[in-house]
Design an enzyme around this catalytic site. Structure first.
Site, PDB file in Angstrom:
ATOM      1  N   HIS A  19      -2.596  -7.478   0.138  1.00 30.80           N
ATOM      2  CA  HIS A  19      -1.570  -6.433  -0.062  1.00 30.80           C
ATOM      3  C   HIS A  19      -0.224  -6.940   0.441  1.00 30.80           C
ATOM      4  O   HIS A  19       0.014  -7.019   1.642  1.00 30.80           O
ATOM      5  CB  HIS A  19      -1.940  -5.145   0.692  1.00 30.80           C
ATOM      6  CG  HIS A  19      -1.000  -4.018   0.425  1.00 30.80           C
ATOM      7  ND1 HIS A  19      -1.429  -2.779   0.014  1.00 30.80           N
ATOM      8  CD2 HIS A  19       0.348  -3.925   0.501  1.00 30.80           C
ATOM      9  CE1 HIS A  19      -0.383  -1.978  -0.150  1.00 30.80           C
ATOM     10  NE2 HIS A  19       0.713  -2.657   0.157  1.00 30.80           N
ATOM     11  N   HIS A  21       4.264  -7.219  -0.407  1.00 30.73           N
ATOM     12  CA  HIS A  21       5.495  -6.931  -1.169  1.00 30.73           C
ATOM     13  C   HIS A  21       6.393  -8.168  -1.112  1.00 30.73           C
ATOM     14  O   HIS A  21       6.784  -8.596  -0.020  1.00 30.73           O
ATOM     15  CB  HIS A  21       6.240  -5.739  -0.559  1.00 30.73           C
ATOM     16  CG  HIS A  21       5.438  -4.479  -0.567  1.00 30.73           C
ATOM     17  ND1 HIS A  21       5.518  -3.549  -1.579  1.00 30.73           N
ATOM     18  CD2 HIS A  21       4.509  -4.009   0.300  1.00 30.73           C
ATOM     19  CE1 HIS A  21       4.681  -2.547  -1.329  1.00 30.73           C
ATOM     20  NE2 HIS A  21       4.058  -2.804  -0.190  1.00 30.73           N
ATOM     21  N   LYS A 105      -2.276  -0.314  -9.171  1.00 30.21           N
ATOM     22  CA  LYS A 105      -1.870   0.405  -7.960  1.00 30.21           C
ATOM     23  C   LYS A 105      -1.500   1.856  -8.261  1.00 30.21           C
ATOM     24  O   LYS A 105      -0.697   2.133  -9.157  1.00 30.21           O
ATOM     25  CB  LYS A 105      -0.653  -0.298  -7.341  1.00 30.21           C
ATOM     26  CG  LYS A 105      -0.087   0.381  -6.103  1.00 30.21           C
ATOM     27  CD  LYS A 105      -0.989   0.228  -4.894  1.00 30.21           C
ATOM     28  CE  LYS A 105      -0.510   1.046  -3.706  1.00 30.21           C
ATOM     29  NZ  LYS A 105       0.129   0.277  -2.663  1.00 30.21           N
ATOM     30  N   HIS A 142      -2.409   4.028  -2.530  1.00 31.27           N
ATOM     31  CA  HIS A 142      -1.579   4.468  -1.397  1.00 31.27           C
ATOM     32  C   HIS A 142      -2.124   5.850  -1.059  1.00 31.27           C
ATOM     33  O   HIS A 142      -1.868   6.813  -1.782  1.00 31.27           O
ATOM     34  CB  HIS A 142      -0.094   4.504  -1.745  1.00 31.27           C
ATOM     35  CG  HIS A 142       0.734   4.890  -0.551  1.00 31.27           C
ATOM     36  ND1 HIS A 142       1.522   3.997   0.129  1.00 31.27           N
ATOM     37  CD2 HIS A 142       0.835   6.067   0.115  1.00 31.27           C
ATOM     38  CE1 HIS A 142       2.078   4.605   1.163  1.00 31.27           C
ATOM     39  NE2 HIS A 142       1.687   5.864   1.169  1.00 31.27           N
ATOM     40  N   HIS A 180      -3.936  -0.222   3.455  1.00 23.51           N
ATOM     41  CA  HIS A 180      -3.292  -0.032   4.768  1.00 23.51           C
ATOM     42  C   HIS A 180      -3.759   1.235   5.491  1.00 23.51           C
ATOM     43  O   HIS A 180      -2.970   2.127   5.774  1.00 23.51           O
ATOM     44  CB  HIS A 180      -1.759  -0.043   4.647  1.00 23.51           C
ATOM     45  CG  HIS A 180      -1.169   0.705   3.482  1.00 23.51           C
ATOM     46  ND1 HIS A 180      -1.441   2.019   3.218  1.00 23.51           N
ATOM     47  CD2 HIS A 180      -0.312   0.296   2.514  1.00 23.51           C
ATOM     48  CE1 HIS A 180      -0.775   2.384   2.139  1.00 23.51           C
ATOM     49  NE2 HIS A 180      -0.087   1.363   1.694  1.00 23.51           N
ATOM     50  N   ASP A 253       0.553  -5.669   4.025  1.00 25.61           N
ATOM     51  CA  ASP A 253       1.600  -4.728   3.628  1.00 25.61           C
ATOM     52  C   ASP A 253       2.962  -5.212   4.118  1.00 25.61           C
ATOM     53  O   ASP A 253       3.844  -4.392   4.403  1.00 25.61           O
ATOM     54  CB  ASP A 253       1.313  -3.309   4.123  1.00 25.61           C
ATOM     55  CG  ASP A 253       2.139  -2.268   3.365  1.00 25.61           C
ATOM     56  OD1 ASP A 253       2.659  -2.588   2.281  1.00 25.61           O
ATOM     57  OD2 ASP A 253       2.267  -1.137   3.862  1.00 25.61           O
TER      58      ASP A 253
HETATM   59  O1  DOR Z   1       5.974   0.946   4.793  1.00 24.67           O
HETATM   60  C1  DOR Z   1       5.857   0.769   3.585  1.00 24.67           C
HETATM   61  N1  DOR Z   1       6.717  -0.002   2.886  1.00 24.67           N
HETATM   62  N2  DOR Z   1       4.855   1.413   2.957  1.00 24.67           N
HETATM   63  C2  DOR Z   1       4.755   1.385   1.625  1.00 24.67           C
HETATM   64  O2  DOR Z   1       3.857   2.001   1.124  1.00 24.67           O
HETATM   65  C3  DOR Z   1       5.767   0.693   0.797  1.00 24.67           C
HETATM   66  C4  DOR Z   1       6.440  -0.366   1.543  1.00 24.67           C
HETATM   67  C5  DOR Z   1       7.698  -0.881   0.852  1.00 24.67           C
HETATM   68  O3  DOR Z   1       7.620  -1.200  -0.343  1.00 24.67           O
HETATM   69  O4  DOR Z   1       8.746  -1.000   1.511  1.00 24.67           O
HETATM   70 ZN    ZN Z   2       2.495  -1.653   0.491  1.00 20.81          ZN
END
Ligand code: DOR
Ligand code: ZN
Length: 352
Positions: A19, A21, A105, A142, A180, A253
């Site tokens: 997971h 980003h 997702k 989520h 998460h 995450d």
């Molecule tokens: O804390 C987070 N940041 N939780 C999420 O679900 C998305 C993520 C983000 O993309 O910044």
């Molecule tokens: Zn995330």
């Protein structure tokens, strides 16, 4: 499994992040280099603005990611599509045929960063879930309700009751990852489910609880969603992660935001952890006296759930305290990473 643990060194199979980003544009230069340093593969979240909804968009995004990969490095992005109310079931066939899409997702609309195009009612996507169940494509959740009147600390537990439990009954063959997880209820619900149900756990939810966010002053760099919970929940997550159950595996995450978007009257949610991801998990497992369980959690249970081979390479860490930087870079902006300026006990010494 293949752990070698002495007093001062730990050798594990090269890990994957289930997971992550990465963002887009100039940020990719930093986020991709960081993850590719120690990890072999990562599940890449699709919550860009606009989101990655189609297989064609995922193909373009994947090319941009690969272009940012350091020369000679063979780290692999595992792409994910963002589910909307209007995703056609045929998109699942295209995703499967692509060979590079590994999951779908589900963001409840309005739950978190760039989730405005998310699903407004899960029943609207039942035909898509039906198709996914048939072809074994995992659904990543989520897991928070979005109702304004539900307390932010209760949103994950209410999601289990209202959405996840009925979903598991309706689609018993669907592979589901509750992403998460932050609560004892989630750890318990997943542990009591079948092998189709799994969860990822972040380093921040293993190392911190809500006191680290709120006691003695608000610390915006520890703000993420789902929000940190009380320490009894942190303990339940540590137990789940170190339990040697194949249903719990590594998902950072890691979610970068520039410093000025975090240190803000309305700060963004997300902790960036790929400056030291495996070292942060080693810290948490060491504190729990469970370093021998890190290899399965970081490197074996994820591939097994996703039906992918375990990595061949190894990674060695050594007990050698080091201080994390106060700031790093994200594209052209300064960023404060998770655990900034703190000291970690384990450092990576060798990744073949
Ligand atoms: O804390 C987070 N940041 N939780 C999420 O679900 C998305 C993520 C983000 O993309 O910044
Ligand atoms: Zn995330």
């Amino acid at each position: 499994m293949s752990t070698t643990l002495t007093l001062d060194t730990l050798t594990i199979t090269q890990p994957d992040d289930w997971h992550l980003h990465l963002r887009d544009g100039p940020a990719l230069h930093h986020t991709v280099s960081d993850v590719a340093r120690h990890f072999a593969r990562a599940i890449v979240m699709p919550n860009l603005a606009p989101p990655v909804i189609t297989t064609a968009q995922a193909a373009d995004y994947r090319e941009r990611i690969l272009a940012a990969r350091p020369k000679g490095n063979d780290w692999q992005p595992l792409m994910v599509l963002y589910l909307t109310d209007n995703t056609p079931a045929d998109e699942i066939d295209r995703a499967i045929n692509s060979g590079f899409i590994h999951a779908i997702k589900y963001y409840p609309a309005g739950a978190t960063t760039n989730s405005d195009s998310g699903v407004t009612d899960i029943k609207k996507v039942y035909p898509v879930l039906e198709r996914m169940q048939k072809c074994g494509l995992p659904l990543l959740l989520h897991g928070e309700v979005t109702d304004a009147h539900i307390d932010i600390f209760d949103r994950e537990a209410v999601f289990i009751e209202r959405t996840l439990n009925p979903l598991c009954v309706q689609f018993p063959g669907l592979k589901i990852v509750l992403e998460h997880i932050t609560t004892a209820q989630s750890a318990q619900f997943v542990a009591s489910g079948g092998e189709n149900l799994a969860a990822t756990i972040t380093p921040q939810h293993l190392l911190y609880n809500r006191n680290d966010l709120l006691a003695g002053g608000i610390r915006p760099h520890n703000y993420c969603l789902p929000i940190l919970k009380r320490s009894s929940h942190q303990q339940a997550l540590i137990e789940a992660a170190t339990s040697d159950s194949g249903q719990f595996f590594l998902g950072t995450d890691s979610a970068p935001h520039p410093q000025n978007k975090k240190e803000n009257a309305c700060g963004c949610a997300g902790c960036y952890s790929h400056h030291a991801a495996i070292e942060l998990y080693a810290e948490a497992f060491d504190r729990a006296g469970a370093l021998d369980k890190l290899d399965n959690f970081a490197s074996h249970f994820g591939p097994s759930f996703y039906g992918l081979p375990v990595n061949q390479k190894k990674l060695t860490l050594r007990r050698a305290p080091w201080q994390l930087p106060a700031t790093t870079q994200l594209g052209g902006d300064p960023m404060v990473p998770f655990y900034a300026s703190e000291t970690l006990q384990w450092a990576v010494v060798d990744g073949e």
